[in-house]
Write a protein that holds these residues in place. Structure first.
Motif, mmCIF file in Angstrom:
data_model
loop_
_atom_site.group_PDB
_atom_site.id
_atom_site.type_symbol
_atom_site.label_atom_id
_atom_site.label_comp_id
_atom_site.label_asym_id
_atom_site.label_seq_id
_atom_site.Cartn_x
_atom_site.Cartn_y
_atom_site.Cartn_z
ATOM 1 N N LEU A 141 0.782 -1.231 0.071
ATOM 2 C CA LEU A 141 -0.056 0.227 -0.083
ATOM 3 C C LEU A 141 0.770 1.322 -0.197
ATOM 4 N N TYR A 142 1.930 1.135 0.766
ATOM 5 C CA TYR A 142 2.832 2.336 0.989
ATOM 6 C C TYR A 142 3.873 2.610 0.222
ATOM 7 N N ALA A 143 3.730 1.749 -0.910
ATOM 8 C CA ALA A 143 5.032 1.547 -1.842
ATOM 9 C C ALA A 143 5.584 2.987 -2.062
ATOM 10 N N PRO A 144 4.774 3.990 -2.485
ATOM 11 C CA PRO A 144 5.275 4.931 -3.038
ATOM 12 C C PRO A 144 5.994 5.966 -1.783
ATOM 13 N N VAL A 145 5.473 5.670 -0.483
ATOM 14 C CA VAL A 145 6.589 6.423 0.677
ATOM 15 C C VAL A 145 7.662 5.554 0.856
ATOM 16 N N LEU A 146 7.726 4.391 0.506
ATOM 17 C CA LEU A 146 9.151 3.764 0.853
ATOM 18 C C LEU A 146 9.810 3.561 -0.315
ATOM 19 N N ALA A 147 9.310 4.236 -1.587
ATOM 20 C CA ALA A 147 10.218 4.324 -2.736
ATOM 21 C C ALA A 147 11.673 5.136 -2.525
ATOM 22 N N ASP A 148 11.698 6.327 -1.498
ATOM 23 C CA ASP A 148 12.845 6.972 -1.051
ATOM 24 C C ASP A 148 13.415 5.876 -0.039
ATOM 25 N N PRO A 149 14.737 5.816 -0.656
ATOM 26 C CA PRO A 149 15.887 4.761 -0.131
ATOM 27 C C PRO A 149 16.143 5.252 1.310
#
Length: 298
Positions: A146-154
């Motif tokens: 669900l929060y893949a866009p948030v986790l895209a930041d390394p």
């Protein structure tokens, strides 16, 4: 800055709450002519709170040291504070005049294995645990999807408020109600700062956001505080589209400072179907981004 300037916080918080309240709203007579101040005058707040003008002026100048619970309750009622604002006032009062050597409250940055087991046992709803700085400490598989866009930041630990303000284009696409999300994020962070003004990592986060985001500076200057216990969250997910979710945010009594967030959807709704699709997509991904933890989170 290693700690929040508590006297400045008190001064700005009280003056901002006074400025938003008109005499009519406070039940005072409406006098004709132009008032020289926005909102209530200090003497009007003092009268409503049942304290002397000199005493209120001293409080608004940044000193709540020695104020009794009765006085604080009266002041909160005079300024018509809501529950979150009242809690913030009491937090600032506890810190007012506290010695700089006062022990800092620990902000958890790691999790016991049992808490990770709880997350993994929740399979039909996105669930994750964060601390008061909004660091994401752990997520179940569906929450990571669900929060893949948030986790895209390394950068780790992932931080939802940093995503909201420092990746505004991505965040505005992801959060349907982006404007409200920015207000809530800053207000929750300020409430946490009142609870723990000596959390150096929290103060560093506020400093980073203030330096890099004009919008954060505006939201932070409002002095607003807010609970975020339950409600609706509308997300535009890049894989499954629009999601209209219910959320519950629950403190973990065994780990003060940590909070479990769970998102659900009513049965037989498009969002419930989309969550099922998202779970299927997540199961097919070999390398979903992880929330991660760094030494900075500890």
């Amino acid at each position: 800055m290693a700690a929040l300037d508590v006297p400045s916080e008190i001064r700005e918080f009280l003056s901002s709450r006074r400025a938003r309240l008109s005499p009519e709203q406070a039940g005072l007579p409406a006098y004709g002519g132009n008032r020289r101040v926005k909102g209530l005058r200090r003497e009007e707040v003092a009268m409503l709170a049942g304290v002397s003008v000199d005493y209120y002026v001293r409080m608004e100048r940044g000193s709540l040291s020695g104020a009794s619970e009765t006085v604080l309750d009266a002041l909160a009622s005079a300024l018509q504070l809501d529950e979150a604002e009242r809690e913030h006032l009491f937090s600032l009062a506890r810190e007012s005049g506290a010695p700089s050597s006062r022990r800092k409250r620990r902000v958890p940055g790691t999790l016991r294995p049992a808490l990770r087991q709880i997350l993994d046992a929740i399979t039909d709803a996105p669930a994750w645990i964060r601390n008061g700085r909004h660091d994401v400490l752990a997520m179940n598989q569906l929450a990571r999807a669900l929060y893949a866009p948030v986790l895209a930041d390394p950068r780790r630990p992932a931080n939802t408020t940093r995503f909201v303000y420092l990746h505004p284009e991505d965040a505005e696409r992801f959060f349907v109600d982006y404007d409200q999300v920015t207000r809530d994020a800053a207000a929750m962070l300020r409430l946490e700062a009142g609870h723990n003004p000596r959390d150096e990592q929290l103060i560093a986060l506020v400093g980073e956001l203030s330096t890099c985001s004009d919008l954060f500076r505006q939201r932070w200057a409002s002095q607003d505080v807010r609970f975020h216990r339950s409600g609706r969250k509308r997300l535009n997910h890049p894989v499954v589209g629009l999601l209209d979710l219910d959320f519950e945010a629950m403190p973990l009594p065994s780990e003060p400072g940590l909070q479990l967030n769970v998102y659900t959807a009513a049965a037989n709704t498009p969002t419930a179907d989309a969550l099922t699709l998202l779970a299927s997509w997540a199961a097919s991904q070999e390398n979903l981004p992880t929330e991660g933890l760094s030494s900075a989170a500890r």
